[in-house]
Design a protein around this motif. Structure first.
Motif, PDB file in Angstrom:
ATOM      1  N   PRO A  58      57.026   1.186  -9.999  1.00  0.00           N
ATOM      2  CA  PRO A  58      57.447   1.099  -8.596  1.00  0.00           C
ATOM      3  C   PRO A  58      57.077   2.341  -7.790  1.00  0.00           C
ATOM      4  O   PRO A  58      56.719   2.230  -6.614  1.00  0.00           O
ATOM      5  CB  PRO A  58      58.969   0.932  -8.695  1.00  0.00           C
ATOM      6  N   GLN A  59      57.149   3.503  -8.420  1.00  0.00           N
ATOM      7  CA  GLN A  59      56.757   4.720  -7.709  1.00  0.00           C
ATOM      8  C   GLN A  59      55.270   4.705  -7.377  1.00  0.00           C
ATOM      9  O   GLN A  59      54.866   5.088  -6.277  1.00  0.00           O
ATOM     10  CB  GLN A  59      57.089   5.956  -8.557  1.00  0.00           C
ATOM     11  N   GLN A  60      54.454   4.266  -8.327  1.00  0.00           N
ATOM     12  CA  GLN A  60      53.009   4.205  -8.069  1.00  0.00           C
ATOM     13  C   GLN A  60      52.698   3.224  -6.950  1.00  0.00           C
ATOM     14  O   GLN A  60      51.834   3.472  -6.100  1.00  0.00           O
ATOM     15  CB  GLN A  60      52.260   3.801  -9.347  1.00  0.00           C
ATOM     16  N   SER A  61      53.413   2.104  -6.947  1.00  0.00           N
ATOM     17  CA  SER A  61      53.188   1.117  -5.889  1.00  0.00           C
ATOM     18  C   SER A  61      53.551   1.696  -4.525  1.00  0.00           C
ATOM     19  O   SER A  61      52.807   1.519  -3.543  1.00  0.00           O
ATOM     20  CB  SER A  61      54.029  -0.139  -6.155  1.00  0.00           C
ATOM     21  N   ALA A  62      54.697   2.407  -4.471  1.00  0.00           N
ATOM     22  CA  ALA A  62      55.094   3.039  -3.207  1.00  0.00           C
ATOM     23  C   ALA A  62      54.084   4.097  -2.799  1.00  0.00           C
ATOM     24  O   ALA A  62      53.748   4.237  -1.612  1.00  0.00           O
ATOM     25  CB  ALA A  62      56.495   3.647  -3.346  1.00  0.00           C
ATOM     26  N   TRP A  63      53.588   4.853  -3.779  1.00  0.00           N
ATOM     27  CA  TRP A  63      52.580   5.883  -3.500  1.00  0.00           C
ATOM     28  C   TRP A  63      51.322   5.253  -2.890  1.00  0.00           C
ATOM     29  O   TRP A  63      50.788   5.741  -1.895  1.00  0.00           O
ATOM     30  CB  TRP A  63      52.231   6.629  -4.784  1.00  0.00           C
ATOM     31  N   ASP A  64      50.862   4.173  -3.506  1.00  0.00           N
ATOM     32  CA  ASP A  64      49.643   3.519  -3.032  1.00  0.00           C
ATOM     33  C   ASP A  64      49.804   3.002  -1.605  1.00  0.00           C
ATOM     34  O   ASP A  64      48.849   3.035  -0.819  1.00  0.00           O
ATOM     35  CB  ASP A  64      49.268   2.365  -3.960  1.00  0.00           C
ATOM     36  N   ARG A  65      50.999   2.527  -1.281  1.00  0.00           N
ATOM     37  CA  ARG A  65      51.226   1.993   0.065  1.00  0.00           C
ATOM     38  C   ARG A  65      51.449   3.099   1.092  1.00  0.00           C
ATOM     39  O   ARG A  65      50.945   3.027   2.221  1.00  0.00           O
ATOM     40  CB  ARG A  65      52.445   1.057   0.068  1.00  0.00           C
ATOM     41  N   MET A  66      52.225   4.111   0.730  1.00  0.00           N
ATOM     42  CA  MET A  66      52.742   5.060   1.726  1.00  0.00           C
ATOM     43  C   MET A  66      51.939   6.355   1.838  1.00  0.00           C
ATOM     44  O   MET A  66      51.854   6.940   2.917  1.00  0.00           O
ATOM     45  CB  MET A  66      54.204   5.398   1.409  1.00  0.00           C
ATOM     46  N   TRP A  67      51.373   6.828   0.732  1.00  0.00           N
ATOM     47  CA  TRP A  67      50.682   8.121   0.786  1.00  0.00           C
ATOM     48  C   TRP A  67      49.547   8.139   1.811  1.00  0.00           C
ATOM     49  O   TRP A  67      49.428   9.099   2.577  1.00  0.00           O
ATOM     50  CB  TRP A  67      50.164   8.516  -0.596  1.00  0.00           C
ATOM     51  N   PRO A  68      48.703   7.109   1.881  1.00  0.00           N
ATOM     52  CA  PRO A  68      47.642   7.150   2.893  1.00  0.00           C
ATOM     53  C   PRO A  68      48.184   7.207   4.322  1.00  0.00           C
ATOM     54  O   PRO A  68      47.492   7.682   5.225  1.00  0.00           O
ATOM     55  CB  PRO A  68      46.870   5.839   2.648  1.00  0.00           C
ATOM     56  N   LYS A  69      49.408   6.736   4.525  1.00  0.00           N
ATOM     57  CA  LYS A  69      49.986   6.700   5.865  1.00  0.00           C
ATOM     58  C   LYS A  69      50.668   8.016   6.236  1.00  0.00           C
ATOM     59  O   LYS A  69      50.520   8.491   7.363  1.00  0.00           O
ATOM     60  CB  LYS A  69      51.019   5.562   5.961  1.00  0.00           C
ATOM     61  N   ILE A  70      51.435   8.602   5.298  1.00  0.00           N
ATOM     62  CA  ILE A  70      52.269   9.739   5.679  1.00  0.00           C
ATOM     63  C   ILE A  70      52.090  10.964   4.779  1.00  0.00           C
ATOM     64  O   ILE A  70      52.785  11.960   4.969  1.00  0.00           O
ATOM     65  CB  ILE A  70      53.761   9.357   5.736  1.00  0.00           C
ATOM     66  N   GLY A  71      51.160  10.912   3.822  1.00  0.00           N
ATOM     67  CA  GLY A  71      50.998  12.024   2.901  1.00  0.00           C
ATOM     68  C   GLY A  71      49.643  12.700   2.993  1.00  0.00           C
ATOM     69  O   GLY A  71      48.646  12.066   3.361  1.00  0.00           O
TER      70      GLY A  71
END
Length: 261
Positions: A58-71
């Motif tokens: 679940p963390q990897q999935s959140a990373w894949d979705r959110m990191w390009p947007k806010i990281g």
């Protein structure tokens, strides 16, 4: 720092972030006066310790979705925060966000500010990304790497309304005190990045470190006792880590300075 538990994946030799379930603010900051350059994640003698970590599914999935947007990873380019957040707003930098429990709660309570969380531990950042996504918190951005590098290269002078450093690793042994984040050079750097009237808020559960922090902060000529209305909240949610500190009788010390106007 707090239960923003340790943070750093970097990867196999990444400096470990803190004691117990916390990630110190130091977890995201290398020592300002250290020697020798390494990677951009750990460019100097660091104030955090090596610790390994990997992401859950679940963390990897959140990373894949959110990191390009806010990281973003730490770099040399000055941040264009207006473009990154899509608005102009008072800017707060949190050094060592850990797993982001307090970060997310404080950002949600202050929707009028832009908050940048700096951390090195990838699983902790992933947990913060999960919180941001789950709670639909639009005013958080995250940087992975050394917070001193962020302050030196990515933050413009007199651009920050607030800086938060909660529960930095105290490095209690005398021979390790040189690794502490909050010493004179870092206070000077933080003060230079605060706007006049801006605020530095530090919290620690270590009595001796609290006195050392107080002494260094009081000695910084650009900082003074806050005798005007603060532009940021000083209310922190009590995290799991802080609750444990209370249970064992540790005193929590909050230290607050304002940048001279």
């Amino acid at each position: 720092m707090r239960d923003n538990g340790p943070v750093n994946h970097a990867d196999q030799d990444a400096p470990e972030t803190s004691r117990d379930d916390r990630s110190p603010s130091d977890a995201a900051a290398g020592q300002h006066a250290g020697a020798g350059k390494g990677s951009r994640l750990y460019p100097r003698v660091t104030s955090f310790r090596s610790r390994r970590g990997s992401l859950t599914g679940p963390q990897q999935s959140a990373w894949d979705r959110m990191w390009p947007k806010i990281g973003r990873d730490v770099g040399d380019d000055l941040l264009d925060t207006t473009s990154w957040f899509g608005r102009e707003a008072p800017l707060i930098l949190e050094i060592g966000s850990g797993t982001g429990t307090a970060t997310a709660a404080m950002a949600k309570a202050e929707p009028h500010v832009n908050l940048i969380a700096v951390e090195v531990y990838r699983p902790g950042l992933a947990q913060l990304l999960q919180l941001v996504e789950r709670n639909q918190i639009p005013n958080v951005r995250v940087l992975r790497g050394d917070a001193v590098e962020v302050l030196e290269h990515m933050v413009a002078p007199e651009s920050l309304t607030g800086v938060r450093v909660f529960f930095p690793d105290p490095w209690p042994k005398a021979r390790h005190h040189k690794r502490r984040l909050l010493q004179a050079p870092t206070f000077a750097l933080i003060a230079s990045r605060l706007k006049p009237g801006g605020v530095l808020h530090v919290a620690t559960d270590h009595a001796e470190y609290a006195e050392a922090i107080r002494e260094a902060g009081d000695a910084e000529p650009l900082l003074t006792e806050l005798d005007w209305e603060s532009p940021i909240t000083h209310e922190r949610p009590v995290t799991k880590f802080e609750g444990k500190a209370h249970q064992v009788g540790s005193t929590i010390t909050d230290l607050i300075w304002g940048k001279i106007k």
